[in-house]
Each structure stands twice: as C-alpha cells, then as structure tokens.
Scaffold this motif. Structure first.
Motif, short mmCIF file in Angstrom:
data_model
loop_
_atom_site.label_atom_id
_atom_site.label_comp_id
_atom_site.label_asym_id
_atom_site.label_seq_id
_atom_site.Cartn_x
_atom_site.Cartn_y
_atom_site.Cartn_z
N ASP A 1 0.82 -1.23 0.00
CA ASP A 1 0.00 0.00 0.00
C ASP A 1 0.84 1.26 0.00
N TRP A 2 0.18 2.37 -0.32
CA TRP A 2 0.71 3.70 -0.02
C TRP A 2 -0.19 4.30 1.04
N VAL A 3 0.43 4.94 2.03
CA VAL A 3 -0.36 5.63 3.05
C VAL A 3 -0.26 7.13 2.78
N PHE A 4 -1.39 7.74 2.48
CA PHE A 4 -1.43 9.18 2.22
C PHE A 4 -1.78 9.92 3.52
N CYS B 1 -15.60 9.96 2.15
CA CYS B 1 -14.19 9.55 2.05
C CYS B 1 -14.05 8.09 2.43
N ARG B 2 -14.71 7.68 3.52
CA ARG B 2 -14.56 6.30 3.98
C ARG B 2 -15.10 5.31 2.94
N GLU B 3 -16.29 5.63 2.39
CA GLU B 3 -16.85 4.74 1.36
C GLU B 3 -15.88 4.58 0.19
N ILE B 4 -15.36 5.72 -0.28
CA ILE B 4 -14.49 5.68 -1.46
C ILE B 4 -13.22 4.87 -1.16
N HIS C 1 -11.92 1.01 -2.54
CA HIS C 1 -10.62 0.77 -3.18
C HIS C 1 -9.83 -0.31 -2.45
N GLY C 2 -10.39 -0.84 -1.37
CA GLY C 2 -9.67 -1.84 -0.58
C GLY C 2 -8.72 -1.21 0.42
N GLY C 3 -8.93 0.07 0.73
CA GLY C 3 -8.05 0.76 1.68
C GLY C 3 -8.74 1.05 3.02
N ARG C 4 -8.03 1.83 3.86
CA ARG C 4 -8.54 2.22 5.19
C ARG C 4 -8.36 3.71 5.35
N PHE D 1 -5.02 7.80 4.77
CA PHE D 1 -5.76 6.74 4.08
C PHE D 1 -4.80 5.93 3.23
N THR D 2 -5.14 4.64 3.06
CA THR D 2 -4.26 3.78 2.27
C THR D 2 -4.90 3.48 0.92
N LEU D 3 -4.05 3.31 -0.07
CA LEU D 3 -4.50 2.88 -1.40
C LEU D 3 -3.52 1.83 -1.89
#
Ligand code: ADP
Length: 365
Positions: free
Chosen positions: A284-287, A326-329, A333-336, A351-353
């Motif tokens: 993942d990337w954590v933004f 934001c949480r839904e999106i 994407h499979g992130g948190r 958030f992670t992507l």
C-alpha cells in the motif's frame, strides 16, 4: 430449498460417511477430493457452505480457504468455510485456520449432530449477513432516488426565492427582508445537504474505474476545485512527491477535496497550513493530509467518519457527510482511512491505497 454443502476430503471413507449424515440431515451434498477441485466447485456450484479438510494432496486446505475468501465474486468469497481435521489439532493450527478466513475449525472426531448444528448456525449467520447487504443496498438506492429527485424542485425554489430577494429587497418592510433571507439561507443549506447525500449514495455504490494513476493528478483536480476557498482562507499548502496508485482518479480527487476542504473549514486562529504526503507500507501507499486546525478529541476519532456525525454547530457550514464519503471511497478501493488528532493540536487524516498493479476493489466490494 435445500442448502448445498461442499464436502472436501481426500479420504474417501471419511468423506462418504460425512456426506451420508449430512444428506440425512436434509442437505444437498457435493463432494471434492482435492484442493483444486474444491476451488473449482466453490466457483461453479456456489455451495452454501464448505466443509474443508486441512490436509489435501495438492493444495493445502489453508491456502484453498484463502483463495476462496479472496475471490472477486462476493457470492464465492462470502461462503462460510468450516475446517475439519484429524491431524492438525494444536491451538496454533486452529489460529492459522481461522486467520486464513475460516468461520470455524473443528477437530475430529466430531459428533455428527455437532457438525450439523454448526453448519446450521453458520447458515443462519450467512442469511443474516445477506439480508443486511440487501437492506443496505435498498437504503442506498432510496437515498440516491430521494436526493436525485429533490434536486430539481429545490433548484426551482432556490432560484425563485433568489429572484424574490433580488426584486423586492428594500421595497417591503424589514421583517419581509428578514423572511426572504431566512428562506434563501434555508434553501441553500438544504441544497448542499441534498448534493452531499447524492455524492454519498454514489460513493457507497462503488462502481469504480480503477487504473494506475498518479495521485498528483487527483490532488491537482481537487486543488483546482478548491481554488476560491484556498485563496480566501490564505491557506498554505505543501505537497511532497506523490506515487502512482491503483485507483479511480475522480473519486480520489473527491477524497482530497473533502479532506483539504475540512482542513480549511476547521482551521484555528492561524491561517491554515496543510501538508500532503505519502509513504510506502507493504503493498500500500499511506497518504496523509495534515493540518494545523482545531483538532478532534481522540474519543471522536472513529465517529467522525459516520454519516451525519458533526462535532461543530452551525458556525461552520456542513452536513456531516464529507468524511463518510471519504470512507466509502477508500474502502471500495480496498483501503482504510483514519485520523490522528487531539483537541487544539491539528489533525492528520491518513488513508491507504493499493500500489499500482494491485487491485483490491472487487474483494472489498
Ligand atoms: P462536515 O464538515 O460537513 O460537518 P464531515 O463528515 O466532513 O462533515 O466531518 C465530520 C466532522 O468531523 C465535522 O463536523 C468536524 O466536527 C470534524 N472534522 C472533520 N475534519 C476536521 C478537521 N480537519 N479538523 C477538525 N475537525 C474536523
């Protein structure tokens, strides 16, 4: 209709005995004698539940379970799996089995009536989960239709009240002017609420168009839309180099827009300072979107992502939908997504992507 059990065991005698008492208990039974066959039948026959031997000749049972639970088709990945084993009996084996995604782990010898009761219990849980998914979908459709249909009449009410305000302001008495102002104000708030609801129901639906995309593109789009607000607030925005991720650009742009918009809206006495960065974490990337605003009490860190949850009153406009969007999106994407903050100490939303090449959208679906 009879529920179907996929009975997976390479030991023919054990498999046969189990199939017999399951059939007697009223289930339809399909059999597999290897891991590969189990995966194929799980996908083709969509059984209601799987009894899975841990020791299989080709693929290890744990791995079979992981493959099924990670299947892109939710009607496969949501199938309950019960491990059955006569050889891996230690606590650590039970933990591995449940960690592989199984719903239960039984060690032989298992009393047939216990196995049947366990199957029935898991089928009840599965049915309840499916009902919840159905109800959620209905609710989302309802929110979409209501917010969509209300837009047009509201637009009309707004333009006519604005026209009234424009034409008659100062021509009637002070009280009439006040009434018109209240009406325009109320309609404007209602319109932004309806717009937020529509955006939420669209975000909740998923329907992503993911591809490898530079996160900077999504951020640029967000910054462009926020240009006026950023200018008015005198916000100072710094950005580190951002990676390419597997995502839907317009949706991620909305996440940045909501987070940066909030960082400006919930600024403290100083001009907003916002820092955007990303760091690698496994696949993942954590933004991070960090601000120097009023902060959030730790006890509300989870709640702020709930629909309509607001910590502040009318003095800061909003409907409490932005972070839920934001949480839904992010989750689609499979992130948190989460926030690290305390009162008066600024907030960092993270958030992670998934990295480019890793697509988790369907599994999250
Ligand atoms: P809205 O801003 O429309 O109220 P959100 O869902 O975007 O809705 O945010 C929910 C609540 O979380 C806000 O009402 C606010 O109390 C709090 N919040 C969100 N972002 C921040 C932030 N950057 N700093 C402090 N509080 C925040």
């Amino acid at each position: 209709m009879k529920a179907t059990v996929l009975n997976v065991d390479d030991n023919a005698a054990g498999r046969y005995a189990r199939s017999r008492f399951l059939a007697r208990a009223g289930f339809r039974v399909t059999e597999a004698s290897s891991g590969g066959e189990a995966i194929r039948l799980a996908r083709e026959c969509k059984p209601d539940i799987i009894l899975l031997d841990v020791n299989l000749p080709d693929i290890d049972g744990l791995q079979v379970c992981q493959v099924i639970k990670a299947d892109q088709d939710v009607s496969v990945s949501r199938t309950p799996v019960i491990f059955l084993t006569a050889s891996r009996l230690a606590d650590v084996d039970v933990v591995s089995g449940l960690d592989a995604g199984a719903d239960n782990y039984l060690t032989e010898p298992v009393e047939p009536s216990v196995l049947v009761a366990t199957v029935r219990a898991l089928l009840r849980a599965k049915e309840a989960e499916e009902e919840l998914v159905r109800m959620n979908e209905q609710l989302r459709r309802f929110a979409f239709i209501v917010s969509h249909e209300l837009q047009e009449p509201l637009r009309m009410v707004k333009s006519y009240t604005q026209l009234l305000a424009h034409r008659y302001k100062g021509n009637l008495d002070k009280e009439a002017d006040d009434f018109i102002n209240y009406t325009v104000d109320g309609v404007t708030r209602m319109q932004s609420f309806i717009r937020d609801m529509l955006a939420y129901s669209q975000a909740a639906e998923g329907g992503l168009e993911t591809k490898p995309m530079p996160a900077q593109d999504a951020l640029d789009e967000a910054l462009k839309e926020l240009e006026a607000v950023i200018g008015e607030s005198g916000a100072d925005i710094s950005v580190e180099e951002l990676p390419t991720v597997m995502a839907d650009c317009s949706r991620i742009s909305q996440v940045f827009r909501n987070l940066i918009g909030n960082a400006i809206k919930y600024a403290g006495s100083e001009a907003p300072r916002i820092h955007i960065s990303a760091k690698e974490d496994g696949g993942d990337w954590v933004f991070s979107v960090k601000d120097n605003g009023i902060g959030i009490e730790e006890k509300y860190a989870e709640q702020v992502f709930g629909l309509f949850k607001r910590l502040h009153g009318r003095e800061r406009a909003g409907s409490g939908v932005g972070l839920a969007i934001c949480r839904e999106i992010v989750e689609h994407h499979g992130g948190r997504i989460w926030v690290e903050s305390s009162l008066n100490a600024g907030s960092t939303f993270r958030f992670t992507l998934p990295k480019a090449g890793v697509d988790r959208t369907a599994a999250a679906g």
